[in-house]
Design an enzyme around this catalytic site. Sequence first.
Site, mmCIF file in Angstrom:
data_model
loop_
_atom_site.group_PDB
_atom_site.id
_atom_site.type_symbol
_atom_site.label_atom_id
_atom_site.label_comp_id
_atom_site.label_asym_id
_atom_site.label_seq_id
_atom_site.Cartn_x
_atom_site.Cartn_y
_atom_site.Cartn_z
ATOM 1 N N TYR A 72 -2.734 -7.534 16.454
ATOM 2 C CA TYR A 72 -2.838 -6.754 15.215
ATOM 3 C C TYR A 72 -4.076 -5.859 15.261
ATOM 4 C CZ TYR A 72 -3.109 -5.609 10.262
ATOM 5 O OH TYR A 72 -3.169 -4.921 9.074
ATOM 6 N N ILE A 127 0.826 -1.208 0.000
ATOM 7 C CA ILE A 127 0.000 0.000 0.000
ATOM 8 C C ILE A 127 0.864 1.262 0.000
ATOM 9 C CG2 ILE A 127 -1.751 1.270 1.315
ATOM 10 C CD1 ILE A 127 -2.593 -1.480 2.497
ATOM 11 N N GLY A 128 1.945 1.241 0.789
ATOM 12 C CA GLY A 128 2.811 2.414 0.902
ATOM 13 C C GLY A 128 3.446 2.780 -0.426
#
Lengths: 283, 268
Positions: free
Chosen positions: A166, A13-14
Amino acid sequence: MKTIVITGATSGIGLETARLLACRGFSVIATGRDAGRCKAARDSILASAPDAEVRFYPADLMRRKDALDLSARIREDLDRTSAGCLHALINNAGCAKSWYATTEDGLEQQFALNYLAGFLLTYGLSPALSRAGGRVIMTASQSHKGARVRWDDLMLTRRYNPLTAYKQSKLCDVLFARALNDRYAALGIRAYAVDPGLVCTEIGNKAGGVVGLVWSLRKRHGIPPSVSAEAFARLCIPVQHPAGLYHDRHGEKAFSRQVTAENAARLFSVSERLCGISYQEET
Amino acid sequence: MNVMITGAAGGLGRAMAVECARRGYALFLTNIDAPALAAIQKGLSRRFCVKIYAEPCDLTDSAGVDALMAEIDRLGLRFDMLLNIAGIDYEGGFLRREREKIVRIVALNDEGTLRVTHAVLQRRNPDARFCIVVVSSLAALFPMPLKAAYAASKRFLMDFGMALRQELTGQDANVLTLCPGGLSTNDEVCAAILAQGVAGSLTTNAMERVVRKTLDLAWKGRARYIPGAFNRLLFLLGKAVPASWTAALIFRRWTQTQKKWLYPTQIP
């Protein structure tokens, strides 16, 4: 040219968000843990947008010192290139682990990277953000909805479940965005949490164990990271701050009922203590 | 309650330090890596209201350990517990590793533990029960080709721990020997666990649980702790099967594992 900072931008995603924003004319400062992978990511972005301004700073954000050093280096960069103004900070770096493991200062790793690294970096860059009326964007997850913050055992050392850790870290991301809005709206800083959706990334590849196995099956149904990058672009591009707290690529959406002002303030003060910093002094 | 932890900036030592601080024990931490030691000291001080001393030391250096003890004496500390966590391994076959690195495995794992244990036993709190934890390994239970020096150094610790425990009978002290299988102590170890596939997952235990139980069992007077039912089964099998057979079996398994993990690009 407006500058954005994005962490964890060497893959997934980054990387795609950095690419998309670079293509849309933002000056991008990006980070990754490994210098070699940072260079490869920069080359990949420049291949898509040859005129783009992209600078990578390698840093291991799981280390408190690296996060603080990185924010100092970025501040210097901003002073040089954009009059010390930062348009947006995207705290995206994250990990998924199969086992309980600690960082150098003894914190659970998913909590430390997925949430606390963003808390530290935002602290370091808050002067630049407030100068520009900037935005802070946390990469959260829809999974935050199933979680509560375990206040009596934040590092989840009792009955550690990697998925719970998480989810809690992602809930903390949303709570942090809420706390920033509650505390620093007057400074012009606006914070958001983004649900990128189920995305086909490498996050669980190195986790091993059950998490690695489940992720290898789940990610087959995920959307490409370039699609989820649109959610971040929607929050960075408009001149006015978009409304709302929790967004996906289609717009604002409902978040967990655990995201209350009380929980947000409580997490904020616990995080200040864990990091040994005090936001008030800086902002 | 004062606890000394060696190797406190590494994976297991750090987890032990966190658990001890959570229990409210005052800590004296040591590690060869000074910046990492300072990081865990500061990290724990921010979280817990306990006294935490930290002093870097190379336990393979006798003069260094003397200096460490001088610092302890200067502070006037007396201990209730000693956690001997410091230990190393360098992966790869005997001839693939540098000679001095192999020697260092024994120098730290065995000699270092002897130095510290000898010195700290003389600095125990005379009015209270004393506990020592020695970290051996599941590897101590078998001869392990490709980890030969490491496994043997851990075997030394297992027998030493058991024997010392007997010597200290009647002195209100216990020695617990911890024999863990895989623990997710750092990225390198996690990679090794992954490379072992199913066997890796079966022999790996939750570090946070092992830490808690080790401390509990040490205080209860237990002699040995092998975490995990599968690992205990391996221990029993290891006793029943001739050592040459286990060595051959382990050699085959580790050859495959190390091929996948350490030399992934090498043509077999």
